[in-house]
Every structure is written in structure tokens, then in C-alpha cells.
Design a protein around this motif. Sequence first.
Motif, PDB file in Angstrom:
ATOM      1  N   THR A  21      14.120  56.126  -1.537  1.00 50.33           N
ATOM      2  CA  THR A  21      15.338  55.509  -2.043  1.00 50.33           C
ATOM      3  C   THR A  21      15.280  55.458  -3.563  1.00 50.33           C
ATOM      4  N   ILE A  22      16.447  55.423  -4.155  1.00 51.48           N
ATOM      5  CA  ILE A  22      16.545  55.279  -5.597  1.00 51.48           C
ATOM      6  C   ILE A  22      17.408  54.064  -5.903  1.00 51.48           C
ATOM      7  N   SER A  23      17.226  53.514  -7.084  1.00 52.28           N
ATOM      8  CA  SER A  23      18.045  52.386  -7.530  1.00 52.28           C
ATOM      9  C   SER A  23      19.324  52.933  -8.143  1.00 52.28           C
ATOM     10  N   PRO A  24      20.472  52.525  -7.625  1.00 46.38           N
ATOM     11  CA  PRO A  24      21.709  53.019  -8.227  1.00 46.38           C
ATOM     12  C   PRO A  24      21.895  52.419  -9.618  1.00 46.38           C
ATOM     13  N   PRO A  25      22.400  53.195 -10.563  1.00 46.78           N
ATOM     14  CA  PRO A  25      22.686  52.621 -11.880  1.00 46.78           C
ATOM     15  C   PRO A  25      23.830  51.620 -11.758  1.00 46.78           C
ATOM     16  N   VAL A  26      23.738  50.500 -12.464  1.00 53.27           N
ATOM     17  CA  VAL A  26      24.763  49.457 -12.373  1.00 53.27           C
ATOM     18  C   VAL A  26      25.232  49.015 -13.753  1.00 53.27           C
ATOM     19  N   ASP A  27      26.443  48.519 -13.777  1.00 54.24           N
ATOM     20  CA  ASP A  27      27.000  47.789 -14.908  1.00 54.24           C
ATOM     21  C   ASP A  27      27.327  46.408 -14.376  1.00 54.24           C
ATOM     22  N   ILE A  28      26.995  45.377 -15.132  1.00 56.28           N
ATOM     23  CA  ILE A  28      27.309  44.008 -14.743  1.00 56.28           C
ATOM     24  C   ILE A  28      28.033  43.362 -15.912  1.00 56.28           C
ATOM     25  N   TYR A  29      29.173  42.766 -15.613  1.00 60.36           N
ATOM     26  CA  TYR A  29      29.869  42.048 -16.672  1.00 60.36           C
ATOM     27  C   TYR A  29      30.414  40.732 -16.135  1.00 60.36           C
ATOM     28  N   GLU A  30      30.698  39.843 -17.072  1.00 55.25           N
ATOM     29  CA  GLU A  30      31.111  38.487 -16.739  1.00 55.25           C
ATOM     30  C   GLU A  30      32.564  38.275 -17.133  1.00 55.25           C
ATOM     31  N   PRO A  42      27.124  57.768  -5.283  1.00 53.16           N
ATOM     32  CA  PRO A  42      27.793  58.946  -4.725  1.00 53.16           C
ATOM     33  C   PRO A  42      27.174  59.372  -3.396  1.00 53.16           C
ATOM     34  N   GLY A  43      28.048  59.790  -2.486  1.00 55.58           N
ATOM     35  CA  GLY A  43      27.596  60.257  -1.181  1.00 55.58           C
ATOM     36  C   GLY A  43      27.519  59.183  -0.123  1.00 55.58           C
ATOM     37  N   VAL A  44      27.695  57.906  -0.509  1.00 51.41           N
ATOM     38  CA  VAL A  44      27.636  56.807   0.455  1.00 51.41           C
ATOM     39  C   VAL A  44      29.032  56.563   1.012  1.00 51.41           C
ATOM     40  N   THR A  45      29.121  56.438   2.341  1.00 51.50           N
ATOM     41  CA  THR A  45      30.386  56.104   2.997  1.00 51.50           C
ATOM     42  C   THR A  45      30.390  54.620   3.348  1.00 51.50           C
ATOM     43  N   PRO A  46      31.549  54.048   3.645  1.00 50.50           N
ATOM     44  CA  PRO A  46      31.572  52.636   4.049  1.00 50.50           C
ATOM     45  C   PRO A  46      30.655  52.348   5.248  1.00 50.50           C
ATOM     46  N   ALA A  47      30.541  53.292   6.168  1.00 50.90           N
ATOM     47  CA  ALA A  47      29.672  53.083   7.333  1.00 50.90           C
ATOM     48  C   ALA A  47      28.195  53.068   6.937  1.00 50.90           C
ATOM     49  N   GLY A  48      27.832  53.712   5.846  1.00 52.82           N
ATOM     50  CA  GLY A  48      26.441  53.774   5.415  1.00 52.82           C
ATOM     51  C   GLY A  48      26.082  52.741   4.365  1.00 52.82           C
ATOM     52  N   LEU A  49      26.987  51.794   4.108  1.00 52.04           N
ATOM     53  CA  LEU A  49      26.776  50.805   3.059  1.00 52.04           C
ATOM     54  C   LEU A  49      26.503  49.430   3.648  1.00 52.04           C
ATOM     55  N   GLU A  50      25.540  48.735   3.070  1.00 48.42           N
ATOM     56  CA  GLU A  50      25.223  47.371   3.483  1.00 48.42           C
ATOM     57  C   GLU A  50      25.028  46.521   2.235  1.00 48.42           C
ATOM     58  N   GLY A  62      22.429  51.740   0.563  1.00 49.36           N
ATOM     59  CA  GLY A  62      23.390  52.796   0.847  1.00 49.36           C
ATOM     60  C   GLY A  62      22.701  53.993   1.456  1.00 49.36           C
ATOM     61  N   ARG A  63      23.239  54.449   2.576  1.00 48.30           N
ATOM     62  CA  ARG A  63      22.680  55.622   3.257  1.00 48.30           C
ATOM     63  C   ARG A  63      23.628  56.803   3.016  1.00 48.30           C
ATOM     64  N   VAL A  64      23.079  57.885   2.522  1.00 50.58           N
ATOM     65  CA  VAL A  64      23.861  59.075   2.211  1.00 50.58           C
ATOM     66  C   VAL A  64      23.924  59.974   3.436  1.00 50.58           C
ATOM     67  N   GLU A  65      25.124  60.423   3.763  1.00 53.54           N
ATOM     68  CA  GLU A  65      25.286  61.378   4.858  1.00 53.54           C
ATOM     69  C   GLU A  65      24.988  62.771   4.321  1.00 53.54           C
ATOM     70  N   ARG A  66      23.964  63.381   4.850  1.00 52.34           N
ATOM     71  CA  ARG A  66      23.588  64.722   4.392  1.00 52.34           C
ATOM     72  C   ARG A  66      24.318  65.784   5.217  1.00 52.34           C
ATOM     73  N   PRO A  67      24.620  66.916   4.603  1.00 50.15           N
ATOM     74  CA  PRO A  67      25.308  67.979   5.342  1.00 50.15           C
ATOM     75  C   PRO A  67      24.436  68.518   6.473  1.00 50.15           C
ATOM     76  N   ALA A  68      25.101  68.996   7.528  1.00 52.70           N
ATOM     77  CA  ALA A  68      24.378  69.520   8.693  1.00 52.70           C
ATOM     78  C   ALA A  68      23.566  70.761   8.342  1.00 52.70           C
ATOM     79  N   GLU A  79      19.916  61.070  -2.412  1.00 57.94           N
ATOM     80  CA  GLU A  79      18.933  60.126  -1.886  1.00 57.94           C
ATOM     81  C   GLU A  79      19.643  58.855  -1.441  1.00 57.94           C
ATOM     82  N   ASP A  80      19.002  58.106  -0.560  1.00 62.12           N
ATOM     83  CA  ASP A  80      19.518  56.803  -0.172  1.00 62.12           C
ATOM     84  C   ASP A  80      19.280  55.825  -1.317  1.00 62.12           C
ATOM     85  N   TYR A  81      20.035  54.716  -1.307  1.00 62.95           N
ATOM     86  CA  TYR A  81      19.984  53.755  -2.401  1.00 62.95           C
ATOM     87  C   TYR A  81      19.477  52.401  -1.919  1.00 62.95           C
TER      88      TYR A  81
END
Length: 125
Positions: A21-30, A42-50, A62-68, A79-81
Motif C-alpha cells: 500500500t502507499i499513502s495517498p498525497p493529501v491536502d488539509i485545510y481549515e 486514482p483507480g479507487v472506486t466507491p466499492a473499494g473505498l473505506e 482504498g483498493r484499486v481495481e486492476r485490469p483483467a 497500488e492500494d492506499y
Amino acid sequence: MGTMTTNPPAASTRPERPVRTISPPVDIYETEKTYVLLADMPGVTPAGLEVVAERDELIVRGRVERPATAPDYQEFELEDYYRAFRLTEDLDTDGISAMLRDGVLRVEIPKSLGVQPKKIPVRTE
């Protein structure tokens, strides 16, 4: 960018590579009433996100759906996140909301009412 390795499930009958897994880059603001977290996934679908808020931690997976079929040419591998954030007592964890759009996760974490600025009306005489 950090990485983390996890072990495959014990019930697996065939040997598998550990899931990287990799850490997704983030921006945080207040804003006045919330903190907003934007994570590129990128590559994560709503079904693969928690997105889970538990105790004093916000966990994003986040789980990435890889092509068949594998591409003929590939310059990078999806990679997954995984990323965890500490939540402090001045946040309203019951009011957290999340939305995924075009590979960007938006998490809004409201501030507790006690820490939000209170506008004081000024009277004139």
C-alpha cells in the motif's frame, strides 16, 4: 511517500505476494466550521473505498481495481492506499462526511460546537 506492507489472508491456499500500500498525497485545510481533507486516490472506486473514524483515529483505505489483462506497456503500477490521521477532542467525529469524485476523496470533519467561532452581536445605544 510512505509505504506499508501487510500480510495476505491466512485462508489463502496459494502463495501470494504481500499487498503493498502507499499513502495517498493529501491536502488539509481549515474553514470556520470544518477541516477538509482531500486525498488523491486514482483507480479507487466507491466499492473499494473505506473511511472509518474509530476512537481518536481516521483511517482511509482504498483498493484499486486492476485490469483483467496486463497492459502491453506500463510505466507505473496502481497500488492500494492506506493512511491514518489522529483525531483530536475538538472535532465532531459523528458529523464526518466523505465523498469520492474523479479519484479525489473529500472528507469533511466538523469542529465541535465549543471550538467554533461565535459571532457576538454588537448593539448600539
